[in-house]
Design a protein around this motif. Structure first.
Motif, PDB file in Angstrom:
ATOM      1  N   LYS A   1       0.844  -1.202   0.000  1.00  0.00           N
ATOM      2  CA  LYS A   1       0.000   0.000   0.000  1.00  0.00           C
ATOM      3  C   LYS A   1       0.874   1.245   0.000  1.00  0.00           C
ATOM      4  CE  LYS A   1      -3.393   2.533   2.684  1.00  0.00           C
ATOM      5  NZ  LYS A   1      -4.407   2.883   1.669  1.00  0.00           N
ATOM      6  N   LEU A   2       0.613   2.104  -0.994  1.00  0.00           N
ATOM      7  CA  LEU A   2       1.377   3.346  -1.104  1.00  0.00           C
ATOM      8  C   LEU A   2       0.780   4.381  -0.151  1.00  0.00           C
ATOM      9  CD1 LEU A   2       3.629   4.819  -2.747  1.00  0.00           C
ATOM     10  CD2 LEU A   2       1.798   5.600  -4.276  1.00  0.00           C
ATOM     11  N   LEU A   3       1.627   4.994   0.662  1.00  0.00           N
ATOM     12  CA  LEU A   3       1.130   5.932   1.677  1.00  0.00           C
ATOM     13  C   LEU A   3       0.936   7.327   1.073  1.00  0.00           C
ATOM     14  CD1 LEU A   3       1.926   3.578   3.452  1.00  0.00           C
ATOM     15  CD2 LEU A   3       3.130   5.156   4.953  1.00  0.00           C
ATOM     16  N   ASP A   4      -0.215   7.953   1.393  1.00  0.00           N
ATOM     17  CA  ASP A   4      -0.393   9.350   1.015  1.00  0.00           C
ATOM     18  C   ASP A   4      -0.219  10.191   2.273  1.00  0.00           C
ATOM     19  OD1 ASP A   4      -2.712   8.296   2.163  1.00  0.00           O
ATOM     20  OD2 ASP A   4      -3.913   9.949   1.383  1.00  0.00           O
ATOM     21  N   ALA A   5       0.168  11.442   2.061  1.00  0.00           N
ATOM     22  CA  ALA A   5       0.431  12.293   3.227  1.00  0.00           C
ATOM     23  C   ALA A   5      -0.843  12.985   3.672  1.00  0.00           C
ATOM     24  CB  ALA A   5       1.480  13.339   2.867  1.00  0.00           C
TER      25      ALA A   5
END
Lengths: 330, 445
Positions: free
Chosen positions: B216-220
């Motif tokens: 899972k790619l983390l968003d800020a």
């Protein structure tokens, strides 16, 4: 007169006119004389005065007349009688701020201006007062003066004096919090003038603690010190205690020393108080004694039926002694 | 006096490996250990991209039942750095710090690896070197006097240049501890880890660093406050004489009990937040009063940014999970935070009172609430901040009046009897009638 939002004590406006309280009157003039000496550090008329003027404004009248201070703020808790306070402002330069001191002080931008703040409470020390003290010491610039007056009579709970030492101690803890009571204080220390002494220590500790935190962000020459000048005790009725002093930068120390506060005999830098005793004398006696004062120029008490003790009291305060007379000024 | 031999007069104070392996690992929780490993990746990114442009860089974390892996392309660990620093316990005092790093004690990576499992393997390719260190922790522990880790493979050649697409560090931990295996088996744990890393590294993610956890790619998350012509956040900034830089923003945001509070960053890494305790000034009475955090302040948002090239100036604890609460610098900043928060807290109190007056029928307008509705949520990075206090509309002075309101409940049949006796139809009239009767009959003028 002013307290925090938790205070149950209200304005003392309804009580005795301040100018009719002789000891308080003497204290006010002594404070004024000491503050006048700050002129050697910074022109005194450039200061701001903040106090609780009530509707008599005794301190405001004196400080405006004698010190020439023109920026003056009176904090007034009693919002309901707003119009009466406005009506009684003796000089146009006095600004009224309505609200509890704990709400008003944080909004006054204390950083920007050298200030003389007299927190002249007429109830016993409590948390909200310590907050006012901390708020001021956290922001006031070098050269500012803080004076704190509190009721130092043994406190009554439910209308009865708390006579047991333990209950007096608990009552003090309840007012200021356990962390603010000096570790060696016991219930038996809280009688007679003991309250005034302990209150004074708690106020001084609060000032010191606030300055330590404030100094954490400052370089050595900018760190602030507190120098106590006042430790008055008096009783026009109830016992009252006043402590106070000047805050200054390490770098401003020579300027503060130029003020030579120690030359004034009522200045106290430690826990030993200066007790204001009001002599009981007639006008005839006053006039007679004045001609023999100051006593060091006149070789002690003159021959007279006046008790030596009354002479002694008077000799210490005669320059500040209020002479009242009934006058029809209406 | 006995003429003791010199070695009889010596006390062996060498730390035991047990101390490092067991004790230090108990001072931090698993997420923070993983956070420490991500910090190391970010330090690598800072070494190769000192301008802070991390767009081509990534960190990938795989936390599985049998293995933990963290891999990055943030420049690799040069073999000299590995030898002198990365595997040393504690930072050697002559060590050149990485500007704007958060690591300062030189224990993060080792402690994290010991926390996770019994075997770790670190493989790294940097511009001029390549190495592999493979450690079986129980074996290593046996040799109490031997504190070295041995390179299983090591190539260093000042002439040879590895192309940037090969720069990589891969850390693999196997033989995971049971409690670690249990956690990694929980989806909720992975979700919590993701939330923590999103916040901790939001600035790095904003700079382009891509962080993936189990694919899972983390968003800020965006740091936002409400702004309008009437409402704007308070701001304070200062550079201390030792070059510690601090910026504080205090304002209001969305009504959310969980997210309200202070967010405290050290070199752009979230250290604490949302902070709702005395650490950030809640419940303090000095220098001004701030109440304890509760629902009334769910809109409060405060942000404190500590920045220093030399990470040792940041007032943090070793695990980077809290502030160094005894630090005079932190105490000074906290009093600023308290002072900056106060006007926003006052405003939220006024809003609360306004709502009370509205629902009790004492007022029929709510201008403060309207002002909040009209304000827009904006990212703090897009606000043109200048030092000053939080501003918001003031409570209307009409609130001050010389009347008060009394309300109470009584049994209906009793009220009916009072109404009949007073010859009135409404409960309000019954209440006013009885009050006036008492006032006239019992209270002196």
């Amino acid at each position: 007169m002013n307290t925090g939002p938790e205070g149950t004590h209200h304005t003392s406006s309804a009580k005795v006119h301040y100018r009719l309280r002789p000891a308080k009157n003497i204290q006010r003039k002594m404070l004024c004389e000491a503050i006048h000496r700050l002129h050697a550090f910074s022109p005194i008329d450039s200061y701001r005065y903040i106090g609780f003027g009530s509707w008599y404004f005794g301190d405001f009248i004196l400080f405006h007349r004698v010190l020439g201070i023109t920026e003056m703020i009176s904090i007034e808790w009693d919002v309901v009688n707003r119009l009466r306070y406005e009506f009684n402002r003796p000089f146009g330069c006095i600004k009224l701020e309505f609200g509890a001191s704990g709400d008003v002080l944080p909004k006054l931008e204390l950083e920007g201006k050298k200030t003389i703040l007299w927190l002249d409470y007429d109830s016993p020390l409590d948390r909200t007062m310590l907050e006012d003290i901390s708020c001021f010491c956290d922001s006031a610039p070098s050269g500012s003066v803080l004076v704190v007056t509190v009721d130092a009579a043994p406190v009554r709970s439910n209308g009865r004096p708390s006579s047991l030492p333990e209950s007096r101690y608990e009552e003090l803890v309840g007012r200021v919090g356990e962390k603010k009571v000096p570790p060696d204080v016991k219930g038996k220390d809280l009688q007679e003038w003991g309250y005034a002494k302990v209150h004074g220590r708690i106020v001084t500790n609060e000032i010191s603690q606030t300055l330590v935190t404030r100094n954490g962000g400052l370089d050595a020459k900018d760190k602030l010190q507190y120098r106590q000048l006042f430790n008055f005790q008096y009783a026009d009725g109830a016992k009252m205690g006043t402590v106070g002093g000047v805050l200054f930068r390490e770098g401003d120390k020579p300027g503060i020393e130029r003020c030579a506060f120690d030359d004034l005999d009522f200045v106290r830098s430690d826990e030993m108080p200066y007790r204001i005793e009001v002599p009981k004398l007639t006008y005839r006696e006053l006039r007679f004694l004045n001609s023999h004062l100051p006593s060091e120029h006149n070789g002690g008490p003159p021959e007279s039926p006046i008790p030596e003790r009354e002479f002694g009291y008077y000799a210490r305060v005669y320059r500040y002694f209020p002479a009242f007379a009934e006058a029809d000024i209406v | 006096m006995n003429d003791d031999k010199p070695n009889d007069r010596e006390v062996d104070a060498l730390p035991t490996k047990e101390l490092f392996i067991s004790m230090l690992t108990k001072d931090l929780v698993l997420e923070d250990a993983i956070g420490d490993l991500v910090d190391n990746c970010v330090d690598g990114a800072r070494r190769i991209q000192s301008d802070g442009d991390f767009r081509e860089l990534w960190v990938r974390i795989e936390a599985a039942h049998d293995q933990f892996m963290i891999e990055d392309n943030c420049g690799g660990i040069p073999v000299d750095l590995a030898r002198k620093y990365a595997f040393r316990f504690g930072r050697p005092s002559g060590m050149e710090p990485i500007p704007r790093s958060v690591g300062q004690f030189g224990i993060g990576m080792k402690r994290a690896l010991f926390k996770l499992g019994r075997n770790f393997r670190v493989e790294s390719t940097s511009e001029h070197s390549h190495f592999v260190v493979d450690v079986d922790v129980p074996e290593w522990r046996k040799e109490e006097r031997d504190w070295t880790f041995k390179f299983e493979k090591m190539e260093k050649d000042g002439e040879k240049v590895n192309p940037p697409d090969q720069w990589r560090t891969t850390i693999t931990v196997t033989k995971l501890f049971e409690e670690v295996q249990e956690q990694f088996g929980l989806e909720n744990y992975i979700s919590a880890l993701i939330k923590e890393l999103r916040y901790e590294h939001l600035h790095n993610i904003d700079r382009g660093l891509s962080i993936e956890v189990n694919g899972k790619l983390l968003d800020a998350p965006s740091l936002q406050v409400l702004e309008s012509e009437e409402i704007s956040p308070g701001y304070w900034e200062h550079t201390y004489s030792d070059d510690l830089e601090v910026r504080i923003i205090a304002g209001i945001g969305e009504h959310n009990l969980d997210d309200g509070g202070w967010y405290i960053f050290g070199n752009d890494r979230l250290i604490l937040g949302p902070e709702q305790t005395a650490v950030s000034g809640w419940g303090w009475s000095s220098p001004v009063r701030i109440p304890k955090y509760h629902g009334q302040y769910a809109r409060f948002r405060g942000f404190a940014f500590f920045g220093a090239d030399d990470a040792s100036l940041l007032p943090l604890n070793t695990a980077k999970t809290n502030m160094d609460l005894d630090s005079p610098r932190f105490k000074d900043v906290r009093r600023r935070m308290i002072k900056l928060a106060r006007p926003a807290i006052d405003f939220l109190n006024d809003v609360h009172q306004e709502q009370g007056r509205l629902s009790s029928g004492d007022a029929d307008e709510d201008p403060l609430n309207e002002a909040i509705e009209l304000a827009k949520l904006v990212p703090i990075s897009s606000i043109d901040l200048s030092p000053g206090s939080f501003t918001a509309p003031k409570s209307q002075p009409t609130a001050i009046r010389a009347t008060g309101r009394i309300s109470y409940s009584k049994p209906l049949d009793e009220i009916r009897r009072v109404q009949e006796a007073l010859r009135v139809d409404t409960k309000k009239a019954a209440g006013e009638g009885t009050f006036e009767y008492y006032l006239q009959m019992e209270v002196e003028d």
